[in-house]
Scaffold this active site. Sequence first.
Site, PDB file in Angstrom:
ATOM      1  N   HIS A  95       0.861  -1.193   0.000  1.00 12.71           N
ATOM      2  CA  HIS A  95       0.000   0.000   0.000  1.00 12.71           C
ATOM      3  C   HIS A  95       0.895   1.241   0.000  1.00 12.71           C
ATOM      4  CE1 HIS A  95      -2.778   3.111   1.272  1.00 12.71           C
ATOM      5  NE2 HIS A  95      -3.753   2.315   0.844  1.00 12.71           N
ATOM      6  N   GLU A 165      -3.984   2.112  -7.331  1.00 15.53           N
ATOM      7  CA  GLU A 165      -4.323   3.221  -6.434  1.00 15.53           C
ATOM      8  C   GLU A 165      -3.385   4.391  -6.693  1.00 15.53           C
ATOM      9  OE1 GLU A 165      -6.639   1.752  -2.667  1.00 15.53           O
ATOM     10  OE2 GLU A 165      -4.537   2.059  -2.241  1.00 15.53           O
TER      11      GLU A 165
END
Length: 257
Positions: A95, A165
Amino acid sequence: MKKNCYILANWKMNPATKKEALALVQKIKKELPRVQKTEVVVIPPVLYLSPLREKFKSVLFGVQTVAPDDVHAHTGSISAAMAKSEGATYAIVGHSEVRSAGATNEVVGASLREALKAGLVPILCVGEKARDHNGFYLHEIKTQLEEALAQVPKTAHDKILVAYEPLWAIGKEALREATPEEFREIAIFIRKVFSDIAGVKVATSMVVVYGGSVDEKSINPFLEAGANGFLIGRASLDAKKFVDIVTLAEAYYKPKK
Ligand code: PGA
Protein backbone atom coordinates in the site's frame (compact mmCIF):
# COMPACT_ATOMS: atom_id res chain seq x y z
CA MET A 1 -13.54 -20.01 -7.31
CA LYS A 2 -13.07 -16.54 -8.71
CA LYS A 3 -15.85 -14.03 -8.11
CA ASN A 4 -16.98 -11.33 -10.50
CA CYS A 5 -16.25 -8.53 -8.10
CA TYR A 6 -14.02 -7.89 -5.07
CA ILE A 7 -15.04 -5.31 -2.47
CA LEU A 8 -12.13 -4.82 -0.11
CA ALA A 9 -12.52 -2.64 2.98
CA ASN A 10 -9.20 -1.10 4.00
CA TRP A 11 -9.94 0.27 7.46
CA LYS A 12 -6.38 1.59 7.88
CA MET A 13 -5.85 2.72 11.52
CA ASN A 14 -9.59 2.79 12.30
CA PRO A 15 -11.79 2.58 14.32
CA ALA A 16 -10.35 3.74 17.66
CA THR A 17 -11.54 0.78 19.76
CA LYS A 18 -12.23 -2.94 19.46
CA LYS A 19 -15.80 -2.28 20.57
CA GLU A 20 -16.35 0.02 17.59
CA ALA A 21 -14.72 -2.49 15.25
CA LEU A 22 -17.07 -5.24 16.41
CA ALA A 23 -20.05 -2.90 16.11
CA LEU A 24 -19.09 -1.88 12.57
CA VAL A 25 -18.89 -5.46 11.29
CA GLN A 26 -22.11 -6.28 13.13
CA LYS A 27 -23.85 -3.40 11.37
CA ILE A 28 -22.45 -4.31 7.95
CA LYS A 29 -23.46 -7.95 8.42
CA LYS A 30 -26.96 -7.02 9.44
CA GLU A 31 -27.55 -4.82 6.39
CA LEU A 32 -25.61 -6.78 3.81
CA PRO A 33 -27.67 -8.58 1.19
CA ARG A 34 -26.88 -12.18 0.27
CA VAL A 35 -24.13 -12.02 -2.31
CA GLN A 36 -23.06 -14.59 -4.86
CA LYS A 37 -21.06 -12.63 -7.39
CA THR A 38 -19.15 -10.47 -4.94
CA GLU A 39 -16.31 -11.26 -2.54
CA VAL A 40 -16.50 -8.98 0.49
CA VAL A 41 -13.37 -8.65 2.60
CA VAL A 42 -12.86 -6.60 5.78
CA ILE A 43 -9.26 -5.54 6.38
CA PRO A 44 -9.06 -4.12 9.92
CA PRO A 45 -6.06 -3.10 12.01
CA VAL A 46 -4.32 -6.38 12.83
CA LEU A 47 -5.07 -6.04 16.55
CA TYR A 48 -8.78 -6.51 15.85
CA LEU A 49 -8.35 -9.52 13.57
CA SER A 50 -8.71 -12.27 16.19
CA PRO A 51 -11.73 -10.88 18.05
CA LEU A 52 -13.50 -10.12 14.78
CA ARG A 53 -12.68 -13.53 13.39
CA GLU A 54 -13.98 -15.23 16.52
CA LYS A 55 -17.25 -13.36 16.49
CA PHE A 56 -17.96 -13.35 12.74
CA LYS A 57 -17.09 -16.77 11.39
CA SER A 58 -18.68 -16.21 7.98
CA VAL A 59 -16.86 -12.94 7.20
CA LEU A 60 -13.62 -12.89 5.22
CA PHE A 61 -10.77 -10.86 6.72
CA GLY A 62 -7.40 -9.58 5.63
CA VAL A 63 -4.37 -7.78 7.01
CA GLN A 64 -2.95 -4.46 5.83
CA THR A 65 0.65 -5.58 5.50
CA VAL A 66 2.95 -8.51 6.27
CA ALA A 67 6.67 -8.68 7.03
CA PRO A 68 9.02 -9.27 4.09
CA ASP A 69 10.53 -12.39 5.69
CA ASP A 70 9.93 -14.90 8.43
CA VAL A 71 13.02 -14.09 10.45
CA HIS A 72 11.78 -13.30 13.91
CA ALA A 73 13.84 -10.25 14.93
CA HIS A 74 11.38 -7.71 13.50
CA THR A 75 10.10 -5.35 16.17
CA GLY A 76 6.57 -4.22 15.40
CA SER A 77 5.93 -6.57 12.49
CA ILE A 78 3.71 -9.57 11.93
CA SER A 79 4.54 -12.42 9.62
CA ALA A 80 2.26 -13.70 6.89
CA ALA A 81 2.08 -17.05 8.67
CA MET A 82 0.85 -15.33 11.87
CA ALA A 83 -1.82 -13.48 9.91
CA LYS A 84 -2.93 -16.72 8.33
CA SER A 85 -3.07 -18.57 11.64
CA GLU A 86 -5.20 -15.77 13.14
CA GLY A 87 -7.76 -16.16 10.37
CA ALA A 88 -6.74 -13.76 7.61
CA THR A 89 -7.51 -14.82 4.04
CA TYR A 90 -6.16 -11.75 2.24
CA ALA A 91 -3.14 -9.47 2.70
CA ILE A 92 -2.62 -5.99 1.28
CA VAL A 93 0.94 -5.71 0.02
CA GLY A 94 2.70 -2.49 -0.93
CA HIS A 95 0.00 0.00 0.00
CA SER A 96 1.32 3.48 -0.78
CA GLU A 97 1.19 4.40 2.91
CA VAL A 98 3.50 1.46 3.64
CA ARG A 99 5.72 2.35 0.67
CA SER A 100 6.01 5.94 1.90
CA ALA A 101 7.23 4.58 5.24
CA GLY A 102 10.20 3.09 3.38
CA ALA A 103 9.12 -0.17 1.70
CA THR A 104 10.98 -0.37 -1.61
CA ASN A 105 9.71 -2.43 -4.57
CA GLU A 106 12.08 -5.17 -3.48
CA VAL A 107 10.65 -5.21 0.07
CA VAL A 108 7.12 -5.17 -1.34
CA GLY A 109 8.05 -8.12 -3.52
CA ALA A 110 9.40 -9.97 -0.51
CA SER A 111 6.15 -9.35 1.40
CA LEU A 112 4.28 -10.59 -1.66
CA ARG A 113 6.35 -13.77 -1.64
CA GLU A 114 5.73 -14.27 2.11
CA ALA A 115 1.97 -13.75 1.73
CA LEU A 116 1.83 -16.34 -1.05
CA LYS A 117 4.01 -18.76 0.87
CA ALA A 118 1.62 -18.56 3.83
CA GLY A 119 -1.41 -19.19 1.60
CA LEU A 120 -2.81 -15.66 1.82
CA VAL A 121 -4.32 -13.97 -1.23
CA PRO A 122 -2.16 -10.89 -1.81
CA ILE A 123 -3.62 -7.58 -2.96
CA LEU A 124 -0.62 -5.92 -4.59
CA CYS A 125 -1.04 -2.14 -4.64
CA VAL A 126 0.56 -0.10 -7.39
CA GLY A 127 0.11 3.51 -8.38
CA GLU A 128 1.95 6.60 -9.44
CA LYS A 129 2.68 9.65 -7.30
CA ALA A 130 1.70 12.06 -10.05
CA ARG A 131 0.64 12.12 -13.68
CA ASP A 132 2.99 13.68 -16.20
CA HIS A 133 2.75 14.41 -19.91
CA ASN A 134 5.66 12.15 -20.85
CA GLY A 135 4.05 8.97 -19.52
CA PHE A 136 6.66 8.47 -16.83
CA TYR A 137 3.86 7.29 -14.55
CA LEU A 138 3.53 4.19 -16.72
CA HIS A 139 7.20 3.45 -16.16
CA GLU A 140 6.69 3.84 -12.40
CA ILE A 141 3.84 1.31 -12.38
CA LYS A 142 5.72 -1.11 -14.64
CA THR A 143 8.74 -1.03 -12.33
CA GLN A 144 6.55 -1.60 -9.26
CA LEU A 145 5.03 -4.66 -10.90
CA GLU A 146 8.23 -6.08 -12.39
CA GLU A 147 10.30 -5.72 -9.24
CA ALA A 148 7.58 -7.25 -7.06
CA LEU A 149 6.88 -10.15 -9.40
CA ALA A 150 10.59 -10.89 -9.68
CA GLN A 151 10.51 -12.10 -6.05
CA VAL A 152 7.74 -14.61 -6.66
CA PRO A 153 7.77 -17.99 -8.42
CA LYS A 154 6.02 -17.93 -11.78
CA THR A 155 3.57 -20.58 -10.66
CA ALA A 156 2.14 -18.13 -8.12
CA HIS A 157 1.52 -15.22 -10.49
CA ASP A 158 -2.08 -16.23 -11.07
CA LYS A 159 -2.88 -15.91 -7.35
CA ILE A 160 -2.17 -12.18 -7.14
CA LEU A 161 -4.84 -9.47 -7.14
CA VAL A 162 -3.68 -6.04 -8.23
CA ALA A 163 -5.10 -2.78 -6.90
CA TYR A 164 -4.45 0.35 -8.92
CA GLU A 165 -4.32 3.22 -6.43
CA PRO A 166 -2.90 6.48 -7.80
CA LEU A 167 -1.47 8.36 -4.84
CA TRP A 168 -3.09 11.62 -5.88
CA ALA A 169 -6.53 10.01 -5.54
CA ILE A 170 -6.15 8.44 -2.08
CA GLY A 171 -7.30 9.67 1.31
CA LYS A 172 -8.34 13.06 2.69
CA GLU A 173 -5.65 14.91 0.72
CA ALA A 174 -6.81 13.45 -2.60
CA LEU A 175 -6.84 15.91 -5.48
CA ARG A 176 -9.72 14.00 -7.05
CA GLU A 177 -10.86 10.49 -7.86
CA ALA A 178 -9.33 8.96 -10.99
CA THR A 179 -11.72 8.87 -13.93
CA PRO A 180 -13.01 5.51 -15.18
CA GLU A 181 -11.06 6.18 -18.42
CA GLU A 182 -7.84 6.69 -16.49
CA PHE A 183 -8.49 3.45 -14.66
CA ARG A 184 -9.20 1.61 -17.90
CA GLU A 185 -5.91 2.77 -19.41
CA ILE A 186 -3.92 1.55 -16.41
CA ALA A 187 -5.83 -1.73 -16.08
CA ILE A 188 -4.95 -2.56 -19.69
CA PHE A 189 -1.36 -1.56 -19.02
CA ILE A 190 -1.18 -3.74 -15.87
CA ARG A 191 -2.51 -6.73 -17.86
CA LYS A 192 0.08 -6.05 -20.57
CA VAL A 193 2.94 -6.06 -18.03
CA PHE A 194 1.57 -9.27 -16.49
CA SER A 195 1.18 -10.77 -19.93
CA ASP A 196 4.89 -10.21 -20.66
CA ILE A 197 5.92 -11.76 -17.34
CA ALA A 198 3.28 -14.35 -16.52
CA GLY A 199 1.67 -15.07 -19.87
CA VAL A 200 -1.56 -14.14 -21.61
CA LYS A 201 -3.74 -16.57 -19.68
CA VAL A 202 -2.84 -15.07 -16.31
CA ALA A 203 -3.12 -11.53 -17.71
CA THR A 204 -6.63 -12.02 -19.04
CA SER A 205 -8.05 -13.78 -16.00
CA MET A 206 -6.37 -11.71 -13.27
CA VAL A 207 -8.30 -9.39 -10.96
CA VAL A 208 -7.56 -5.66 -11.20
CA VAL A 209 -9.40 -3.42 -8.75
CA TYR A 210 -9.46 0.36 -8.35
CA GLY A 211 -8.82 2.30 -5.14
CA GLY A 212 -8.85 6.00 -4.32
CA SER A 213 -11.80 8.04 -2.99
CA VAL A 214 -14.30 5.36 -3.99
CA ASP A 215 -17.84 5.76 -2.72
CA GLU A 216 -21.26 4.47 -3.66
CA LYS A 217 -21.54 7.02 -6.49
CA SER A 218 -18.38 5.88 -8.27
CA ILE A 219 -19.09 2.17 -8.50
CA ASN A 220 -20.98 1.71 -11.74
CA PRO A 221 -18.82 3.83 -14.09
CA PHE A 222 -15.72 1.98 -12.86
CA LEU A 223 -17.36 -1.42 -13.28
CA GLU A 224 -18.28 -0.39 -16.81
CA ALA A 225 -14.63 0.57 -17.36
CA GLY A 226 -13.60 -2.96 -16.41
CA ALA A 227 -12.81 -2.71 -12.69
CA ASN A 228 -13.05 -6.13 -11.03
CA GLY A 229 -13.75 -4.44 -7.71
CA PHE A 230 -12.53 -1.79 -5.30
CA LEU A 231 -10.12 -1.20 -2.45
CA ILE A 232 -12.01 1.23 -0.26
CA GLY A 233 -10.68 3.38 2.58
CA ARG A 234 -12.93 6.09 4.04
CA ALA A 235 -16.23 4.84 2.63
CA SER A 236 -15.65 1.39 4.15
CA LEU A 237 -15.92 2.88 7.66
CA ASP A 238 -19.50 3.96 7.01
CA ALA A 239 -21.65 0.83 7.20
CA LYS A 240 -24.40 2.30 5.02
CA LYS A 241 -22.07 3.48 2.27
CA PHE A 242 -20.20 0.18 2.32
CA VAL A 243 -23.36 -1.90 2.13
CA ASP A 244 -24.62 0.32 -0.73
CA ILE A 245 -21.35 -0.31 -2.61
CA VAL A 246 -21.64 -4.09 -2.19
CA THR A 247 -25.31 -4.02 -3.19
CA LEU A 248 -24.56 -2.06 -6.37
CA ALA A 249 -21.67 -4.34 -7.31
CA GLU A 250 -23.75 -7.46 -6.78
CA ALA A 251 -26.62 -6.00 -8.83
CA TYR A 252 -24.23 -5.14 -11.67
CA TYR A 253 -23.31 -8.80 -12.13
CA LYS A 254 -26.64 -10.44 -11.33
CA PRO A 255 -28.33 -11.73 -14.47
CA LYS A 256 -31.03 -9.24 -15.46
CA LYS A 257 -34.53 -10.66 -15.50
P1 PGA B 1 -9.65 6.12 0.28
O1 PGA B 1 -8.43 5.13 0.54
O2 PGA B 1 -10.80 5.31 -0.24
O3 PGA B 1 -9.95 6.74 1.61
O4 PGA B 1 -9.18 7.14 -0.73
C1 PGA B 1 -8.14 4.09 -0.34
C2 PGA B 1 -6.88 3.37 0.07
O5 PGA B 1 -5.91 4.04 0.45
O6 PGA B 1 -6.80 2.12 0.04
